[in-house]
Scaffold this motif. Sequence first.
Motif, PDB file in Angstrom:
ATOM      1  N   ARG A  90       0.835  -1.209   0.000  1.00 46.78           N
ATOM      2  CA  ARG A  90       0.000   0.000   0.000  1.00 46.78           C
ATOM      3  C   ARG A  90       0.864   1.252   0.000  1.00 46.78           C
ATOM      4  O   ARG A  90       1.846   1.334   0.735  1.00 46.78           O
ATOM      5  CB  ARG A  90      -0.933   0.020   1.210  1.00 46.78           C
ATOM      6  CG  ARG A  90      -1.861   1.236   1.216  1.00 46.78           C
ATOM      7  CD  ARG A  90      -2.881   1.199   2.336  1.00 46.78           C
ATOM      8  NE  ARG A  90      -3.902   0.179   2.116  1.00 46.78           N
ATOM      9  CZ  ARG A  90      -5.025   0.078   2.822  1.00 46.78           C
ATOM     10  NH1 ARG A  90      -5.264   0.945   3.807  1.00 46.78           N
ATOM     11  NH2 ARG A  90      -5.903  -0.874   2.564  1.00 46.78           N
ATOM     12  N   HIS A  91       0.469   2.227  -0.803  1.00 47.61           N
ATOM     13  CA  HIS A  91       1.116   3.524  -0.833  1.00 47.61           C
ATOM     14  C   HIS A  91       0.138   4.584  -0.326  1.00 47.61           C
ATOM     15  O   HIS A  91      -1.076   4.472  -0.540  1.00 47.61           O
ATOM     16  CB  HIS A  91       1.555   3.875  -2.255  1.00 47.61           C
ATOM     17  CG  HIS A  91       2.693   3.037  -2.752  1.00 47.61           C
ATOM     18  ND1 HIS A  91       3.470   3.408  -3.821  1.00 47.61           N
ATOM     19  CD2 HIS A  91       3.206   1.852  -2.321  1.00 47.61           C
ATOM     20  CE1 HIS A  91       4.401   2.495  -4.035  1.00 47.61           C
ATOM     21  NE2 HIS A  91       4.251   1.532  -3.143  1.00 47.61           N
ATOM     22  N   CYS A 100      -1.965   9.039   6.561  1.00 42.75           N
ATOM     23  CA  CYS A 100      -0.996   8.835   5.482  1.00 42.75           C
ATOM     24  C   CYS A 100       0.150   9.835   5.586  1.00 42.75           C
ATOM     25  O   CYS A 100       1.301   9.517   5.253  1.00 42.75           O
ATOM     26  CB  CYS A 100      -1.676   8.960   4.123  1.00 42.75           C
ATOM     27  SG  CYS A 100      -2.716   7.541   3.679  1.00 42.75           S
ATOM     28  N   TRP A 105      -0.220   4.674   6.602  1.00 42.72           N
ATOM     29  CA  TRP A 105      -1.128   4.571   5.451  1.00 42.72           C
ATOM     30  C   TRP A 105      -2.058   3.368   5.540  1.00 42.72           C
ATOM     31  O   TRP A 105      -3.043   3.303   4.820  1.00 42.72           O
ATOM     32  CB  TRP A 105      -0.323   4.536   4.154  1.00 42.72           C
ATOM     33  CG  TRP A 105       0.761   3.510   4.133  1.00 42.72           C
ATOM     34  CD1 TRP A 105       0.614   2.161   4.020  1.00 42.72           C
ATOM     35  CD2 TRP A 105       2.166   3.752   4.232  1.00 42.72           C
ATOM     36  NE1 TRP A 105       1.835   1.543   4.050  1.00 42.72           N
ATOM     37  CE2 TRP A 105       2.812   2.488   4.172  1.00 42.72           C
ATOM     38  CE3 TRP A 105       2.947   4.902   4.355  1.00 42.72           C
ATOM     39  CZ2 TRP A 105       4.200   2.359   4.237  1.00 42.72           C
ATOM     40  CZ3 TRP A 105       4.328   4.750   4.417  1.00 42.72           C
ATOM     41  CH2 TRP A 105       4.944   3.506   4.358  1.00 42.72           C
ATOM     42  N   PHE A 113      -5.724   5.706  -1.070  1.00 47.17           N
ATOM     43  CA  PHE A 113      -4.478   4.954  -1.158  1.00 47.17           C
ATOM     44  C   PHE A 113      -4.460   4.109  -2.434  1.00 47.17           C
ATOM     45  O   PHE A 113      -5.507   3.869  -3.058  1.00 47.17           O
ATOM     46  CB  PHE A 113      -4.328   4.042   0.058  1.00 47.17           C
ATOM     47  CG  PHE A 113      -5.455   3.045   0.206  1.00 47.17           C
ATOM     48  CD1 PHE A 113      -5.442   1.829  -0.474  1.00 47.17           C
ATOM     49  CD2 PHE A 113      -6.543   3.319   1.022  1.00 47.17           C
ATOM     50  CE1 PHE A 113      -6.476   0.927  -0.347  1.00 47.17           C
ATOM     51  CE2 PHE A 113      -7.587   2.411   1.164  1.00 47.17           C
ATOM     52  CZ  PHE A 113      -7.555   1.212   0.471  1.00 47.17           C
ATOM     53  N   GLU A 115      -2.567   0.353  -4.155  1.00 50.02           N
ATOM     54  CA  GLU A 115      -1.967  -0.902  -3.722  1.00 50.02           C
ATOM     55  C   GLU A 115      -1.461  -1.695  -4.917  1.00 50.02           C
ATOM     56  O   GLU A 115      -2.192  -1.890  -5.901  1.00 50.02           O
ATOM     57  CB  GLU A 115      -2.989  -1.751  -2.948  1.00 50.02           C
ATOM     58  CG  GLU A 115      -3.408  -1.155  -1.625  1.00 50.02           C
ATOM     59  CD  GLU A 115      -4.470  -1.966  -0.920  1.00 50.02           C
ATOM     60  OE1 GLU A 115      -4.407  -2.073   0.320  1.00 50.02           O
ATOM     61  OE2 GLU A 115      -5.371  -2.500  -1.604  1.00 50.02           O
ATOM     62  N   HIS A 116      -0.223  -2.158  -4.837  1.00 47.84           N
ATOM     63  CA  HIS A 116       0.349  -2.979  -5.906  1.00 47.84           C
ATOM     64  C   HIS A 116      -0.469  -4.247  -6.113  1.00 47.84           C
ATOM     65  O   HIS A 116      -0.751  -4.989  -5.167  1.00 47.84           O
ATOM     66  CB  HIS A 116       1.788  -3.369  -5.558  1.00 47.84           C
ATOM     67  CG  HIS A 116       2.780  -2.271  -5.753  1.00 47.84           C
ATOM     68  ND1 HIS A 116       3.197  -1.861  -7.009  1.00 47.84           N
ATOM     69  CD2 HIS A 116       3.448  -1.494  -4.872  1.00 47.84           C
ATOM     70  CE1 HIS A 116       4.093  -0.891  -6.885  1.00 47.84           C
ATOM     71  NE2 HIS A 116       4.252  -0.636  -5.594  1.00 47.84           N
ATOM     72  N   LEU A 131      10.356   0.058  -7.616  1.00 49.18           N
ATOM     73  CA  LEU A 131       9.676   0.723  -6.519  1.00 49.18           C
ATOM     74  C   LEU A 131      10.625   1.750  -5.913  1.00 49.18           C
ATOM     75  O   LEU A 131      11.837   1.729  -6.144  1.00 49.18           O
ATOM     76  CB  LEU A 131       9.191  -0.263  -5.469  1.00 49.18           C
ATOM     77  CG  LEU A 131      10.174  -0.991  -4.566  1.00 49.18           C
ATOM     78  CD1 LEU A 131       9.410  -1.680  -3.438  1.00 49.18           C
ATOM     79  CD2 LEU A 131      10.974  -2.027  -5.329  1.00 49.18           C
ATOM     80  N   GLU A 132      10.035   2.674  -5.165  1.00 49.60           N
ATOM     81  CA  GLU A 132      10.819   3.691  -4.485  1.00 49.60           C
ATOM     82  C   GLU A 132      11.535   3.066  -3.295  1.00 49.60           C
ATOM     83  O   GLU A 132      11.011   2.147  -2.661  1.00 49.60           O
ATOM     84  CB  GLU A 132       9.908   4.823  -4.006  1.00 49.60           C
ATOM     85  CG  GLU A 132       9.191   5.565  -5.111  1.00 49.60           C
ATOM     86  CD  GLU A 132       8.213   6.589  -4.561  1.00 49.60           C
ATOM     87  OE1 GLU A 132       8.412   7.038  -3.402  1.00 49.60           O
ATOM     88  OE2 GLU A 132       7.249   6.923  -5.269  1.00 49.60           O
ATOM     89  N   PHE A 135       9.722   2.174  -0.064  1.00 48.66           N
ATOM     90  CA  PHE A 135       8.764   1.073  -0.099  1.00 48.66           C
ATOM     91  C   PHE A 135       9.455  -0.268  -0.331  1.00 48.66           C
ATOM     92  O   PHE A 135       8.777  -1.263  -0.606  1.00 48.66           O
ATOM     93  CB  PHE A 135       7.710   1.315  -1.178  1.00 48.66           C
ATOM     94  CG  PHE A 135       6.861   2.529  -0.930  1.00 48.66           C
ATOM     95  CD1 PHE A 135       6.132   2.664   0.232  1.00 48.66           C
ATOM     96  CD2 PHE A 135       6.816   3.563  -1.859  1.00 48.66           C
ATOM     97  CE1 PHE A 135       5.353   3.791   0.478  1.00 48.66           C
ATOM     98  CE2 PHE A 135       6.037   4.699  -1.629  1.00 48.66           C
ATOM     99  CZ  PHE A 135       5.312   4.811  -0.462  1.00 48.66           C
ATOM    100  N   ASN A 296       1.722  -0.851   7.773  1.00 55.13           N
ATOM    101  CA  ASN A 296       2.616   0.239   7.365  1.00 55.13           C
ATOM    102  C   ASN A 296       4.071  -0.210   7.517  1.00 55.13           C
ATOM    103  O   ASN A 296       4.344  -1.360   7.854  1.00 55.13           O
ATOM    104  CB  ASN A 296       2.324   1.517   8.157  1.00 55.13           C
ATOM    105  CG  ASN A 296       2.546   1.363   9.653  1.00 55.13           C
ATOM    106  OD1 ASN A 296       3.538   0.805  10.099  1.00 55.13           O
ATOM    107  ND2 ASN A 296       1.604   1.855  10.446  1.00 55.13           N
ATOM    108  N   ARG A 297       5.005   0.694   7.267  1.00 53.48           N
ATOM    109  CA  ARG A 297       6.418   0.308   7.242  1.00 53.48           C
ATOM    110  C   ARG A 297       6.866  -0.305   8.575  1.00 53.48           C
ATOM    111  O   ARG A 297       7.653  -1.265   8.582  1.00 53.48           O
ATOM    112  CB  ARG A 297       7.277   1.543   6.914  1.00 53.48           C
ATOM    113  CG  ARG A 297       8.794   1.284   6.916  1.00 53.48           C
ATOM    114  CD  ARG A 297       9.189   0.396   5.763  1.00 53.48           C
ATOM    115  NE  ARG A 297      10.491  -0.203   5.911  1.00 53.48           N
ATOM    116  CZ  ARG A 297      11.416  -0.192   4.948  1.00 53.48           C
ATOM    117  NH1 ARG A 297      11.176   0.417   3.792  1.00 53.48           N
ATOM    118  NH2 ARG A 297      12.561  -0.793   5.110  1.00 53.48           N
TER     119      ARG A 297
END
Length: 347
Positions: A90-91, A100, A105, A113, A115-116, A131-132, A135, A296-297
Amino acid sequence: MRAVTVTPGTPNSLRCVPDWPEPAADEGDVLVEAIAVGICGTDHEIIAGQFGQAPPGEDSLVLGHEALGRVLEDPSGTLRPGDLVAGIVRHPDPVPCPNCAVGEWDMCRNGRFTEHGIKALPGFARDRWRLEPRFAVGLPPKLADVGMLLEPTTVVAKAWDHIERIGHRAEWQPQTVLVTGAGPIGLLAALLGVQRGLSVHVLDLAKSGPKPELVRALGATYHSVPVEDLDFEPDVVVECTGAPVVVLAVMCKAAPNGIVCLAGVSGGRTIDFDAGALNRTLVLENNVVFGSVNANRRHWDLAAAALDRADHSWLTALITRRVPVAEYASAYTAQENDIKVVLDFTA
């Protein structure tokens, strides 16, 4: 390159495209070569046309959100070529909402949001993806064959994080945990309960097959009886089936001051129940029932640490089928005794 895709909203549009475009540079600096993706119920629901959203301006959605890959390049220096990596699904929304904006997020308030492999972002079921760096979650080499379990582990890492936060509303000394459902989420929830030194019980319909053995291998207790027939009241319940009858039963079964985390999503079935009795139980016993989804992360990092501590052979046993991309249709067709099926991009 190969990519497994669907047309969202069109049932049974699953296909493997042999000449899918290389990932666009604006997807992120980190270029990754796919090793495998795990397959879950969300994928099956998207294939059935129940939901899913293609990226803006496109008709197709690349599937896959339980990712494992190996870094090819990372100009940012965050990761090195050859590192194992998983992609956060999820971004945060672009507005962003208050949650967020601070990295929470998974608790998005406005639903914008992405999501991949699910909502408006291409998934990881393709030979290469980007990806960044923020993430990208690095994994130790020892998880090279099981790292695709990271994403489902994040779901229960978040659940346990919130259970513990709620528990500390008062003096809290939990001892007994009930996990309902012995699919991947339930088994991983049990793993995290065992890692906390708790007495873990897992309830599922299966009376044979791999599930009872996997539970016992954890040092947990397996049950295949109705919730009402259990001879204990759990301090914590992690409900992973989404079955309405089970959901209501565990709410009434929890011990005083108990916490029930709902991690499964119910279908459309309607049942009759005594709402007044449930209300009395929750109020008079100070019980808490809450829902939990995504991560989240912080939860991704907690999940990676949990997998690193887990018995590797037990994690390997969760993966009941590894299917090469050439046989992708078989991977997305459920079979008896499946627990976790993995689509292998290296075969």
